[in-house]
Design an enzyme around this catalytic site. Structure first.
Site, short mmCIF file in Angstrom:
data_model
loop_
_atom_site.label_atom_id
_atom_site.label_comp_id
_atom_site.label_asym_id
_atom_site.label_seq_id
_atom_site.Cartn_x
_atom_site.Cartn_y
_atom_site.Cartn_z
N ASN A 281 -10.62 -2.85 -6.43
CA ASN A 281 -9.78 -1.89 -7.18
C ASN A 281 -10.35 -1.51 -8.55
O ASN A 281 -9.89 -0.55 -9.18
CB ASN A 281 -8.34 -2.40 -7.34
CG ASN A 281 -7.52 -2.34 -6.07
OD1 ASN A 281 -6.59 -3.12 -5.87
ND2 ASN A 281 -7.85 -1.42 -5.17
N ASP B 180 0.83 -1.21 0.00
CA ASP B 180 0.00 0.00 0.00
C ASP B 180 0.87 1.26 0.00
O ASP B 180 1.98 1.25 0.53
CB ASP B 180 -0.90 -0.03 1.25
CG ASP B 180 -2.07 0.92 1.13
OD1 ASP B 180 -2.27 1.50 0.04
OD2 ASP B 180 -2.78 1.10 2.13
C1 FPP Z 1 -2.13 0.23 -3.24
O1 FPP Z 1 -1.57 1.51 -3.23
C2 FPP Z 1 -1.55 -0.51 -4.31
C3 FPP Z 1 -2.24 -1.11 -5.32
C4 FPP Z 1 -3.70 -1.12 -5.41
C5 FPP Z 1 -1.53 -1.77 -6.40
C6 FPP Z 1 -0.35 -2.56 -5.96
C7 FPP Z 1 0.43 -2.95 -7.13
C8 FPP Z 1 1.76 -2.95 -7.18
C9 FPP Z 1 2.62 -2.58 -6.04
C10 FPP Z 1 2.47 -3.40 -8.39
C11 FPP Z 1 2.15 -4.83 -8.66
C12 FPP Z 1 3.18 -5.45 -9.43
C13 FPP Z 1 3.03 -6.56 -10.14
C14 FPP Z 1 4.22 -7.13 -10.77
C15 FPP Z 1 1.74 -7.22 -10.34
P1 FPP Z 1 -2.51 2.75 -3.54
O2 FPP Z 1 -2.47 3.00 -5.00
O3 FPP Z 1 -3.87 2.49 -2.99
O4 FPP Z 1 -1.77 3.87 -2.75
P2 FPP Z 1 -2.45 5.06 -1.95
O5 FPP Z 1 -3.28 4.44 -0.85
O6 FPP Z 1 -1.29 5.82 -1.43
O7 FPP Z 1 -3.28 5.85 -2.94
#
Ligand code: FPP
Length: 248
Positions: free
Chosen positions: A77, A29
């Site tokens: 998501n 996250d």
């Molecule tokens: C949450 O952070 C993250 C996600 C929903 C996506 C996670 C994906 C990756 C780390 C890359 C995956 C890699 C592969 C190879 C499949 P957020 O976007 O919700 O962050 P925020 O809460 O700060 O907005």
């Protein structure tokens, strides 16, 4: 020597190799906030998040972790802007394309947990190809949780179980072992350790059944900044916990 290098040395010396968690699950996250703090678009946070995935896979396999489960895309998501969803959907393919040779060299086996049928065809194809190419590997299992939601997994398991009963399978009375065998994680141990980055302290519909007795470790670090040092800190903390499973 940098303070972090010193700390890493200390941790390496302190961590007991005979008590490495078998299964580590990670809620990655903070990509968006990482980007926002740098004045960058959100996708840059996800792009850098892939680098943290590369390092964490490499470090976990090296440390002898048997199963690493990464929460890469939840059933919730899809509510994000289409452009962000599309970007996130491009990542498994890109990652596997560049990392597959190293994953094979390191004896890592790639798998997917989640409702894969609802993923775009190209994502299904990329992950299936990765799984096929690594299916004989006997080292760490790398589970990508994609279109994964724990409640929907539990409902799926119940429906599959009911279907089997309707087809005449004699299940008798359902116990925890039988029920677990209908989950995506059927043949894997439950996570010993759950890591969540970015300071949030929630489970967010991730592995609700499987996390029953897991140790939870939270860090304020945003996922793109998650490094070997943080993984070692988590394992060190895990080893200090006394796991009692309800006994005294
Ligand atoms: C949450 O952070 C993250 C996600 C929903 C996506 C996670 C994906 C990756 C780390 C890359 C995956 C890699 C592969 C190879 C499949 P957020 O976007 O919700 O962050 P925020 O809460 O700060 O907005």
């Amino acid at each position: 020597m940098l303070e972090s290098e010193n700390r890493e040395k200390e941790l390496k010396a302190a961590i007991k190799t005979e008590n490495i968690p078998h299964h580590v699950a990670v809620i990655m996250d903070g990509n968006g906030r990482w980007a926002a703090e740098k004045g960058l678009p959100r996708y840059e946070g996800h792009r850098q998040g892939v680098e943290a995935v590369r390092l964490t896979v490499r470090n976990s396999s090296y440390l002898g972790i048997k199963v690493l489960t990464l929460f890469a895309f939840s059933t919730e998501n899809w509510k994000r802007p289409v452009s962000e969803v599309n970007y996130l959907m491009s990542l498994p393919g890109k990652y596997l394309q560049s990392e597959l040779p190293e994953l094979i060299r390191n004896n890592v086996r790639v798998r997917l947990i989640g409702d894969s049928k609802k993923l775009p065809r190209r994502v299904q194809k990329a992950v299936n190809e990765g799984a096929e190419a690594t299916k004989e590997n006997t080292g760490m299992i790398l589970n990508f949780a994609l279109n994964y939601g724990s409640r929907s997994e539990i409902i799926m398991a119940v429906n599959r179980l009911v279907d089997d009963v309707k087809k005449g399978r004699n299940i008798g009375s359902v116990d925890e072992i039988i029920f677990s065998s209908y989950l995506y994680t059927a043949d894997m141990p439950d996570p010993d350790l759950l890591i969540r980055t970015s300071g949030e302290k929630r489970i967010s519909n991730f592995l609700l059944w499987q996390l029953a007795y897991s140790e939870l470790w939270f860090t304020d670090v945003y996922w793109p900044d998650f490094s070997r040092l943080h993984l070692l800190e988590a394992i060190y903390e895990y080893q200090k916990r006394k796991r009692r499973y309800g006994s005294v």
